[in-house]
Design a protein around this motif. Structure first.
Motif, PDB file in Angstrom:
ATOM      1  N   LEU A   4       0.840  -1.191   0.000  1.00 13.44           N
ATOM      2  CA  LEU A   4       0.000   0.000   0.000  1.00 13.44           C
ATOM      3  C   LEU A   4       0.878   1.245   0.000  1.00 13.44           C
ATOM      4  N   VAL A   5       0.568   2.189  -0.883  1.00 12.53           N
ATOM      5  CA  VAL A   5       1.325   3.433  -0.964  1.00 12.53           C
ATOM      6  C   VAL A   5       0.354   4.596  -0.978  1.00 12.53           C
ATOM      7  N   LEU A  20      -6.918  12.066  -0.319  1.00 12.61           N
ATOM      8  CA  LEU A  20      -5.857  11.087  -0.155  1.00 12.61           C
ATOM      9  C   LEU A  20      -6.129   9.890  -1.062  1.00 12.61           C
ATOM     10  N   SER A  21      -5.063   9.334  -1.611  1.00 19.38           N
ATOM     11  CA  SER A  21      -5.189   8.134  -2.429  1.00 19.38           C
ATOM     12  C   SER A  21      -4.243   7.067  -1.914  1.00 19.38           C
ATOM     13  N   CYS A  22      -4.637   5.832  -2.122  1.00 19.13           N
ATOM     14  CA  CYS A  22      -3.820   4.694  -1.707  1.00 19.13           C
ATOM     15  C   CYS A  22      -3.779   3.702  -2.875  1.00 19.13           C
ATOM     16  N   ALA A  23      -2.590   3.485  -3.386  1.00 14.22           N
ATOM     17  CA  ALA A  23      -2.406   2.511  -4.461  1.00 14.22           C
ATOM     18  C   ALA A  23      -2.106   1.158  -3.850  1.00 14.22           C
ATOM     19  N   ALA A  24      -2.918   0.183  -4.187  1.00 16.25           N
ATOM     20  CA  ALA A  24      -2.766  -1.161  -3.632  1.00 16.25           C
ATOM     21  C   ALA A  24      -2.245  -2.117  -4.692  1.00 16.25           C
ATOM     22  N   SER A  25      -1.338  -2.984  -4.300  1.00 26.13           N
ATOM     23  CA  SER A  25      -0.826  -4.006  -5.210  1.00 26.13           C
ATOM     24  C   SER A  25      -0.651  -5.306  -4.442  1.00 26.13           C
ATOM     25  N   GLY A  26      -0.517  -6.393  -5.194  1.00 25.73           N
ATOM     26  CA  GLY A  26      -0.389  -7.697  -4.568  1.00 25.73           C
ATOM     27  C   GLY A  26      -1.685  -8.481  -4.697  1.00 25.73           C
ATOM     28  N   ARG A  27      -1.852  -9.471  -3.848  1.00 29.70           N
ATOM     29  CA  ARG A  27      -3.012 -10.347  -3.898  1.00 29.70           C
ATOM     30  C   ARG A  27      -4.144  -9.750  -3.066  1.00 29.70           C
ATOM     31  N   ILE A  28      -5.090  -9.137  -3.763  1.00 33.31           N
ATOM     32  CA  ILE A  28      -6.236  -8.526  -3.097  1.00 33.31           C
ATOM     33  C   ILE A  28      -7.487  -9.260  -3.540  1.00 33.31           C
ATOM     34  N   GLU A  76      -8.373   0.687 -11.049  1.00 35.17           N
ATOM     35  CA  GLU A  76      -7.087   1.318 -10.795  1.00 35.17           C
ATOM     36  C   GLU A  76      -6.424   0.787  -9.541  1.00 35.17           C
ATOM     37  N   ASN A  77      -7.112  -0.101  -8.821  1.00 32.18           N
ATOM     38  CA  ASN A  77      -6.586  -0.639  -7.558  1.00 32.18           C
ATOM     39  C   ASN A  77      -6.221   0.462  -6.579  1.00 32.18           C
ATOM     40  N   THR A  78      -7.142   1.404  -6.430  1.00 28.91           N
ATOM     41  CA  THR A  78      -6.904   2.491  -5.487  1.00 28.91           C
ATOM     42  C   THR A  78      -8.107   2.678  -4.571  1.00 28.91           C
ATOM     43  N   VAL A  79      -7.826   3.173  -3.397  1.00 29.89           N
ATOM     44  CA  VAL A  79      -8.867   3.598  -2.476  1.00 29.89           C
ATOM     45  C   VAL A  79      -8.567   5.038  -2.102  1.00 29.89           C
ATOM     46  N   SER A  80      -9.594   5.869  -2.112  1.00 28.95           N
ATOM     47  CA  SER A  80      -9.411   7.297  -1.881  1.00 28.95           C
ATOM     48  C   SER A  80     -10.225   7.756  -0.687  1.00 28.95           C
ATOM     49  N   LEU A  81      -9.758   8.832  -0.104  1.00 20.90           N
ATOM     50  CA  LEU A  81     -10.474   9.464   1.004  1.00 20.90           C
ATOM     51  C   LEU A  81     -10.595  10.941   0.691  1.00 20.90           C
ATOM     52  N   GLN A  82     -11.796  11.372   0.354  1.00 18.84           N
ATOM     53  CA  GLN A  82     -12.070  12.786   0.108  1.00 18.84           C
ATOM     54  C   GLN A  82     -12.391  13.436   1.440  1.00 18.84           C
ATOM     55  N   MET A  83     -11.606  14.420   1.822  1.00 24.15           N
ATOM     56  CA  MET A  83     -11.767  15.074   3.112  1.00 24.15           C
ATOM     57  C   MET A  83     -12.180  16.521   2.895  1.00 24.15           C
ATOM     58  N   ASN A  84     -13.372  16.862   3.320  1.00 17.47           N
ATOM     59  CA  ASN A  84     -13.894  18.219   3.188  1.00 17.47           C
ATOM     60  C   ASN A  84     -14.100  18.841   4.573  1.00 17.47           C
ATOM     61  N   SER A  85     -14.257  20.140   4.584  1.00 18.83           N
ATOM     62  CA  SER A  85     -14.495  20.873   5.837  1.00 18.83           C
ATOM     63  C   SER A  85     -13.473  20.473   6.904  1.00 18.83           C
ATOM     64  N   LEU A  86     -12.227  20.473   6.528  1.00 17.77           N
ATOM     65  CA  LEU A  86     -11.184  20.013   7.437  1.00 17.77           C
ATOM     66  C   LEU A  86     -11.044  20.919   8.649  1.00 17.77           C
ATOM     67  N   ALA A  98      -5.123  -2.560   4.861  1.00 13.99           N
ATOM     68  CA  ALA A  98      -5.956  -3.589   4.235  1.00 13.99           C
ATOM     69  C   ALA A  98      -6.258  -4.689   5.237  1.00 13.99           C
ATOM     70  N   SER A  99      -7.498  -5.122   5.200  1.00 12.32           N
ATOM     71  CA  SER A  99      -7.952  -6.184   6.099  1.00 12.32           C
ATOM     72  C   SER A  99      -8.379  -7.393   5.288  1.00 12.32           C
ATOM     73  N   LYS A 100      -8.013  -8.581   5.767  1.00 14.61           N
ATOM     74  CA  LYS A 100      -8.461  -9.807   5.118  1.00 14.61           C
ATOM     75  C   LYS A 100      -9.901 -10.136   5.501  1.00 14.61           C
TER      76      LYS A 100
END
Length: 120
Positions: A4-5, A20-28, A76-86, A98-100
């Motif tokens: 995860l990056v 925020l974005s998270c690029a995931a690779s491997g066995r998902i 794209e194998n990504t998970v994002s977090l849109q953060m508003n009203s910070l 990542a959780s199994k």
């Protein structure tokens, strides 16, 4: 193994937004969940939000409900977090994980983290 990056952290004024974005690779597998955690200085790491890799289920901490939105892009194998009203109290290092098992369960793989700083 899953790698995860994270990316997208930075400095923003209160009331602003970051994605925020998270690029995931491997066995998902489709049963996996991806999540975001954060750790502020002097505090324990806390759960922020999670989503099933299939996108079928999401979960948010009460402190971010209505302000943050988590999403997954399987192509794209990504998970994002849109953060508003910070808020200044959102300042922390944000980690992708990542959780199994379940969105609210134990997380097995972790990224290195990305800093989010919200100025007042």
């Amino acid at each position: 193994q899953v790698q995860l990056v994270e990316s997208g952290g930075g400095l923003v004024q209160a009331g602003g937004s970051l994605r925020l974005s998270c690029a995931a690779s491997g066995r998902i597998f489709s049963s996996y969940a991806l999540g975001w955690f954060r750790q502020a200085p002097g505090k324990e790491r806390e759960f922020v939000s999670g989503i099933k890799w299939s996108g079928s289920s999401t979960l948010y901490a009460d402190s971010v409900k209505g302000r943050f939105t988590i999403s997954v892009d399987n192509a794209e194998n990504t998970v994002s977090l849109q953060m508003n009203s910070l808020l200044p109290e959102d300042t922390a290092v944000y980690y992708c994980a990542a959780s199994k098992a379940a969105v609210g369960g134990r997380y097995d793989y972790w990224g290195q983290g990305t800093q989010v700083t919200v100025s007042s």
